[in-house]
Design an enzyme around this catalytic site. Structure first.
Site, mmCIF file in Angstrom:
data_model
loop_
_atom_site.group_PDB
_atom_site.id
_atom_site.type_symbol
_atom_site.label_atom_id
_atom_site.label_comp_id
_atom_site.label_asym_id
_atom_site.label_seq_id
_atom_site.Cartn_x
_atom_site.Cartn_y
_atom_site.Cartn_z
ATOM 1 N N GLU A 1 0.963 -1.182 -0.017
ATOM 2 C CA GLU A 1 -0.086 -0.030 -0.080
ATOM 3 C C GLU A 1 0.866 1.112 0.078
ATOM 4 O O GLU A 1 0.662 2.218 -0.628
ATOM 5 C CB GLU A 1 -0.977 0.003 1.064
ATOM 6 C CG GLU A 1 -2.039 -1.044 1.399
ATOM 7 C CD GLU A 1 -1.447 -2.559 1.725
ATOM 8 O OE1 GLU A 1 -0.133 -2.326 2.139
ATOM 9 O OE2 GLU A 1 -2.203 -3.431 1.670
ATOM 10 N N ALA B 1 6.229 -35.315 -13.975
ATOM 11 C CA ALA B 1 5.907 -35.218 -15.236
ATOM 12 C C ALA B 1 5.895 -36.651 -15.698
ATOM 13 O O ALA B 1 6.450 -37.554 -15.066
ATOM 14 C CB ALA B 1 7.492 -34.745 -15.722
ATOM 15 N N THR C 1 13.909 -42.106 -4.871
ATOM 16 C CA THR C 1 13.922 -40.862 -5.752
ATOM 17 C C THR C 1 15.527 -40.497 -5.866
ATOM 18 O O THR C 1 16.347 -40.087 -6.571
ATOM 19 C CB THR C 1 13.106 -39.741 -5.942
ATOM 20 O OG1 THR C 1 11.896 -40.375 -6.096
ATOM 21 C CG2 THR C 1 13.274 -38.657 -6.658
ATOM 22 N N LEU D 1 17.282 -30.618 -6.670
ATOM 23 C CA LEU D 1 16.204 -29.879 -6.087
ATOM 24 C C LEU D 1 16.295 -28.418 -5.696
ATOM 25 O O LEU D 1 15.633 -28.036 -5.028
ATOM 26 C CB LEU D 1 15.636 -30.785 -5.094
ATOM 27 C CG LEU D 1 15.216 -32.285 -5.219
ATOM 28 C CD1 LEU D 1 14.951 -32.907 -3.917
ATOM 29 C CD2 LEU D 1 14.140 -32.560 -6.472
ATOM 30 N N ALA E 1 1.383 -41.843 -3.183
ATOM 31 C CA ALA E 1 0.304 -42.530 -2.629
ATOM 32 C C ALA E 1 -0.007 -42.695 -1.337
ATOM 33 O O ALA E 1 -1.198 -41.960 -0.884
ATOM 34 C CB ALA E 1 0.303 -44.010 -3.258
HETATM 35 N N1 LIG Z 1 8.839 -37.979 -13.600
HETATM 36 C C1 LIG Z 1 8.790 -37.519 -12.330
HETATM 37 O O1 LIG Z 1 8.086 -36.587 -12.234
HETATM 38 C C2 LIG Z 1 9.282 -38.329 -11.235
HETATM 39 C C3 LIG Z 1 9.991 -39.384 -11.118
HETATM 40 N N2 LIG Z 1 10.395 -40.381 -10.445
HETATM 41 C C4 LIG Z 1 10.854 -41.532 -10.629
HETATM 42 O O2 LIG Z 1 10.083 -42.422 -9.974
HETATM 43 C C5 LIG Z 1 11.025 -43.463 -9.468
HETATM 44 C C6 LIG Z 1 10.988 -43.613 -7.961
HETATM 45 O O3 LIG Z 1 9.784 -43.747 -7.402
HETATM 46 P P1 LIG Z 1 9.379 -44.110 -6.055
HETATM 47 O O4 LIG Z 1 9.902 -45.727 -5.865
HETATM 48 O O5 LIG Z 1 7.936 -44.309 -5.923
HETATM 49 O O6 LIG Z 1 10.081 -43.247 -5.236
HETATM 50 P P2 LIG Z 1 9.442 -42.223 -4.172
HETATM 51 O O7 LIG Z 1 10.073 -40.756 -4.187
HETATM 52 O O8 LIG Z 1 8.208 -42.278 -3.944
HETATM 53 O O9 LIG Z 1 10.240 -42.831 -2.608
HETATM 54 C C7 LIG Z 1 9.699 -44.011 -2.036
HETATM 55 C C8 LIG Z 1 10.431 -43.891 -0.853
HETATM 56 O O10 LIG Z 1 9.992 -42.921 0.305
HETATM 57 C C9 LIG Z 1 10.394 -43.241 1.516
HETATM 58 N N3 LIG Z 1 9.207 -43.231 2.402
HETATM 59 C C10 LIG Z 1 9.164 -42.492 3.592
HETATM 60 N N4 LIG Z 1 8.347 -42.546 4.092
HETATM 61 C C11 LIG Z 1 7.258 -43.322 3.349
HETATM 62 C C12 LIG Z 1 5.913 -43.611 3.566
HETATM 63 N N5 LIG Z 1 5.217 -43.256 4.545
HETATM 64 N N6 LIG Z 1 5.277 -44.130 2.299
HETATM 65 C C13 LIG Z 1 6.095 -44.107 1.376
HETATM 66 N N7 LIG Z 1 7.303 -43.895 1.272
HETATM 67 C C14 LIG Z 1 8.003 -43.516 2.062
HETATM 68 C C15 LIG Z 1 11.018 -44.838 1.439
HETATM 69 O O11 LIG Z 1 12.362 -44.443 1.432
HETATM 70 P P3 LIG Z 1 13.377 -45.715 1.966
HETATM 71 O O12 LIG Z 1 13.132 -46.993 1.175
HETATM 72 O O13 LIG Z 1 14.621 -44.820 1.835
HETATM 73 O O14 LIG Z 1 12.838 -46.019 3.374
HETATM 74 C C16 LIG Z 1 10.353 -45.248 0.024
HETATM 75 O O15 LIG Z 1 11.053 -46.382 -0.411
HETATM 76 C C17 LIG Z 1 12.433 -43.021 -10.090
HETATM 77 O O16 LIG Z 1 12.795 -44.083 -11.152
HETATM 78 C C18 LIG Z 1 12.337 -41.474 -10.165
HETATM 79 O O17 LIG Z 1 13.273 -41.687 -11.396
HETATM 80 C C19 LIG Z 1 10.456 -39.638 -9.119
HETATM 81 C C20 LIG Z 1 9.785 -38.414 -8.863
HETATM 82 C C21 LIG Z 1 9.414 -37.685 -9.989
HETATM 83 N N1 LIG Z 2 12.071 -36.540 -14.640
HETATM 84 C C1 LIG Z 2 11.386 -35.349 -14.298
HETATM 85 C C2 LIG Z 2 11.357 -34.750 -13.269
HETATM 86 N N2 LIG Z 2 11.881 -35.477 -11.978
HETATM 87 C C3 LIG Z 2 12.131 -34.916 -10.696
HETATM 88 O O1 LIG Z 2 12.989 -33.876 -10.935
HETATM 89 C C4 LIG Z 2 14.082 -34.146 -9.907
HETATM 90 C C5 LIG Z 2 15.369 -33.743 -10.667
HETATM 91 O O2 LIG Z 2 15.633 -32.285 -10.281
HETATM 92 P P1 LIG Z 2 16.952 -31.672 -10.406
HETATM 93 O O3 LIG Z 2 17.880 -32.698 -10.092
HETATM 94 O O4 LIG Z 2 16.867 -30.398 -9.679
HETATM 95 O O5 LIG Z 2 17.106 -31.423 -11.918
HETATM 96 C C6 LIG Z 2 13.951 -35.764 -9.681
HETATM 97 O O6 LIG Z 2 14.441 -36.250 -8.756
HETATM 98 C C7 LIG Z 2 12.547 -35.755 -9.834
HETATM 99 O O7 LIG Z 2 12.004 -35.566 -8.502
HETATM 100 N N3 LIG Z 2 10.717 -33.712 -13.105
HETATM 101 C C8 LIG Z 2 10.382 -32.943 -14.242
HETATM 102 O O8 LIG Z 2 9.837 -31.973 -14.209
HETATM 103 N N4 LIG Z 2 10.376 -33.564 -15.407
HETATM 104 C C9 LIG Z 2 11.249 -34.685 -15.787
HETATM 105 O O9 LIG Z 2 11.130 -34.994 -16.751
#
Ligand SMILES: NC(=O)C1=CN([C@@H]2O[C@H](COP(=O)(O)OP(=O)(O)OC[C@H]3O[C@@H](n4cnc5c(N)ncnc54)[C@H](OP(=O)(O)O)[C@@H]3O)[C@@H](O)[C@H]2O)C=CC1
Ligand SMILES: Nc1c(N[C@@H]2O[C@H](COP(=O)(O)O)[C@@H](O)[C@H]2O)[nH]c(=O)[nH]c1=O
Length: 595
Positions: free
Chosen positions: A81, A192, A234, A242, A333
């Site tokens: 403001e 994505a 991840t 990140l 989830a």
């Molecule tokens: N395209 C995209 O936007 C993205 C793609 N990805 C891809 O997805 C894949 C990974 O997926 P995902 O395995 O589902 O990975 P997540 O990022 O969902 O990680 C799962 C892990 O989270 C931890 N965790 C802690 N608390 C909880 C809880 N309450 N519930 C569930 N998990 C918990 C555990 O870790 P711990 O085992 O260490 O105990 C578990 O194994 C990779 O291939 C990655 O490249 C990932 C992010 C974004």
């Molecule tokens: N693969 C994928 C994503 N993946 C997400 O981005 C993270 C990587 O971030 P950085 O290391 O900062 O570049 C990776 O771990 C996951 O959480 N994001 C997107 O917008 N597009 C993509 O195709």
């Protein structure tokens, strides 16, 4: 209720709308357009510093011309403001000011209200009242008491265009509204995926699904969030950074949720020189690895029950307003099932990768029939380069009107309620009830330049002064630069960021006696602050009999800690100061009596 806004049943309001006819509709259209503009300006306020309430202001003349505009840079900097008034100059007199949100006078300086009153503004239109209860309604009341006409959308008049404008105001401060209504931060799940619904190939490889343009949008999203969170898997698969790399503004804290703590020794997230990383894990998990992380400067927080709700409640306590979930489907989830996700942002790339075991954005939710599917609200579609961006809400933005009674209503409901009465008074964020006790509150202090120097220097806040003192007196030009950079930082948040990161990255610039003098430095700064501002001193004295605790769950020195394990030095110093002020006033009363 959902973003569809409340339709008032007040006969007065209906009459006003009907009686105005076409003329009323024109007025509504004009008001709506300017309020939308104020919301757009407030949007520019997002992501410049650690997220804060977003404020925008437009000043329009009676002929409907924009005379001045402004938006808040950071908590504690010049209000939107006041900036708009400065820009509009003499055109303010008789004009209307449009505010996306009622100003929050956290610190008793009435800066926003005073700017409007002194400039001769005739009418103020407010998009929404301030969401936080202790600030709600007071600026509006103050403006009205100064003879300014104040109209609040949805209260004083309604129409479809005004409803849409109010919606824009709710959206731009959705995280703050959530803070007012729930115990978790506003959470956005972003992913994505390919056109066949995969977030990685079956090998786990995911770089990249979305286009460069889409990924730049993700950097912006990160910049507007307090934190980005991923799951352990991840980290193992992607080794992400990140960070927000769009070239300006704030970078969010990185959070990793892992039960096993089975993470690699080398990972980009362990480099905390620019941005902090916090690991949240199960109590007792891999203690030796916890030590290793601590040696890298990574903070580890243990939970008895590691689940998304507990973790979000913890970050809510830490004052986080908004969280971006960039995890895979497993954690996504779990977060959706725990009802902590409010919004979904999905980039859909025109690619097909196939793969029976390739992961999808959301894992098991236990649903068996399509009728159980979660339907998104307020869905938007936008093309970003080759990708389609789909956004929508999983949960509505709460409407504050029925949820939180105004300050007046609270007193009506329970006249015994006195917000300043409690045996333990917690304070932390500057927008809280006792936010003025925080070192981030915008109260400049004038402090001596040094022991052998009679000059004084003004510091924008206690935090600026405290952070700069880490490097004062060190014979190194870089230390001098750092002190100056902190002194001129645009907000206490920026001052803290510079001070903390320099301490981590260049410990050789920190004065040798810092650990011995830091309490004294803080004490002198607090003494100056509370002596300079009478209303702060009265507020401090009004807490007599109460224990003051800085409710920082992570700062175990200045704050009280998560379960009261912190040393609470800030609270202690304030209590010490309070008793010194009491002693002073009783001595002066005695002197008056004797005289
Ligand atoms: N395209 C995209 O936007 C993205 C793609 N990805 C891809 O997805 C894949 C990974 O997926 P995902 O395995 O589902 O990975 P997540 O990022 O969902 O990680 C799962 C892990 O989270 C931890 N965790 C802690 N608390 C909880 C809880 N309450 N519930 C569930 N998990 C918990 C555990 O870790 P711990 O085992 O260490 O105990 C578990 O194994 C990779 O291939 C990655 O490249 C990932 C992010 C974004
Ligand atoms: N693969 C994928 C994503 N993946 C997400 O981005 C993270 C990587 O971030 P950085 O290391 O900062 O570049 C990776 O771990 C996951 O959480 N994001 C997107 O917008 N597009 C993509 O195709």
């Amino acid at each position: 209720m959902a973003l569809s806004l409340r339709i008032s049943s007040s006969p007065l309001i209906c009459r006003a709308t009907l009686a105005n006819g076409d003329n009323g509709r024109n007025h509504h259209a004009k008001d709506a357009a300017f309020i939308r503009r104020a919301a757009d300006l407030a949007e520019m306020s997002a992501g410049l510093t650690s997220p804060h309430p977003n404020f925008g202001c437009v000043i329009a003349t009676s002929s409907g011309k924009v005379a001045g505009e402004g938006y808040l840079y950071a908590q504690g900097t010049k209000p939107a403001e006041a900036l708009a008034v400065e820009a509009a100059g003499e055109f303010c007199r008789g004009s209307t000011a449009y505010l996306n949100m009622e100003p929050g006078d956290c610190h008793g300086d009435h800066a926003a209200v005073s700017a409007l009153v002194q400039a001769g503004i005739e009418r103020v239109v407010v998009g929404i009242r301030h969401p936080l209860q202790h600030l709600r309604g007071s600026a509006i009341r103050e403006l009205r008491s100064q003879g300014i006409e104040v109209n609040v959308l949805g209260e004083d008049f309604e129409s479809k265009v005004l409803e849409d404008a109010r919606k824009a105001c709710l959206l731009v401060n959705a995280p703050l509204i959530h803070r007012a209504c729930s115990r978790v931060p506003f959470s956005v799940l972003k992913y994505a995926m390919t056109l066949d619904g995969k977030i990685a190939a079956s090998s786990g490889h995911a770089a990249w699904i979305s286009s460069k343009l889409s990924r730049t949008r993700v950097f912006e999203l990160r910049g507007r969030s307090d934190a980005v969170i991923v799951g352990g898997n991840t980290v193992r698969q992607d080794d992400p950074r990140l960070t927000a790399r769009h070239g300006q503004g704030h970078t969010p804290t990185r959070i990793v949720m892992t039960q096993s703590l089975d993470l690699p020794e080398k990972a980009n997230l362990w480099d905390v020189s620019e941005v902090p990383t916090i690991i949240v894990t199960q109590r007792g998990a891999r203690r030796s690895f916890q030590k290793f992380l601590a040696s890298k400067g990574v903070e580890v927080v243990e939970f008895d029950m590691l689940n998304p709700r507990e973790v979000m409640e913890y970050f809510h306590l830490r004052g986080y307003l908004s969280i971006l979930w960039e995890c895979g489907g497993t954690l996504a989830a779990s977060a959706i099932s725990s009802s902590v996700i409010h919004k979904v942002v999905a980039f859909v790339a025109p690619k097909i990768i196939g793969g029976r075991n390739a992961p999808s954005p959301v894992g098991e939710l236990g649903m068996v029939e399509m009728t159980q599917a979660l339907n998104l609200m307020d869905v938007c579609y936008e093309q970003v380069g080759p990708d389609m961006l789909v956004t929508g809400f999983l949960q509505p933005i709460p409407d504050l009107i029925p949820v939180i009674p105004s300050e007046d209503a609270t007193v009506e409901i329970d006249p015994s309620v006195n917000p300043f009465e409690s045996s333990i008074i917690f304070f932390y964020k500057t927008w809280d009830l006792y936010g003025s006790f925080s070192n981030f509150s915008p109260h400049p202090i004038r402090m001596p330049c040094g022991e052998d120097n009679d000059d004084y220097m003004t510091w924008p806040s206690v935090e600026h002064y405290y952070q700069a003192n880490k490097f004062v007196g060190v014979e190194n030009p870089m230390a001098h630069d750092c002190v100056e950079k902190i002194r001129t930082a645009r907000s206490p948040e920026e001052a803290a960021l510079i001070g903390r990161s320099t301490l981590r990255q260049k410990p050789e610039l920190v004065r040798n006696d810092w650990e011995d003098v830091k309490i004294e430095v803080m004490y002198m700064a607090l003494k100056c602050k509370f002596s300079t501002y009478p209303h702060l001193k009265s507020m401090l004295l009004s807490t007599a009999g109460s224990v003051l605790v800085e409710s920082s769950p992570h700062d175990l020195f200045w704050g009280g800690g998560r379960e009261g394990e912190g040393l609470n030095y800030l609270g202690r110093l304030l209590m010490q100061l309070r008793s010194e002020f009491f002693d002073d006033s009783s001595v002066s009363a005695e002197n008056t009596f004797l005289a």
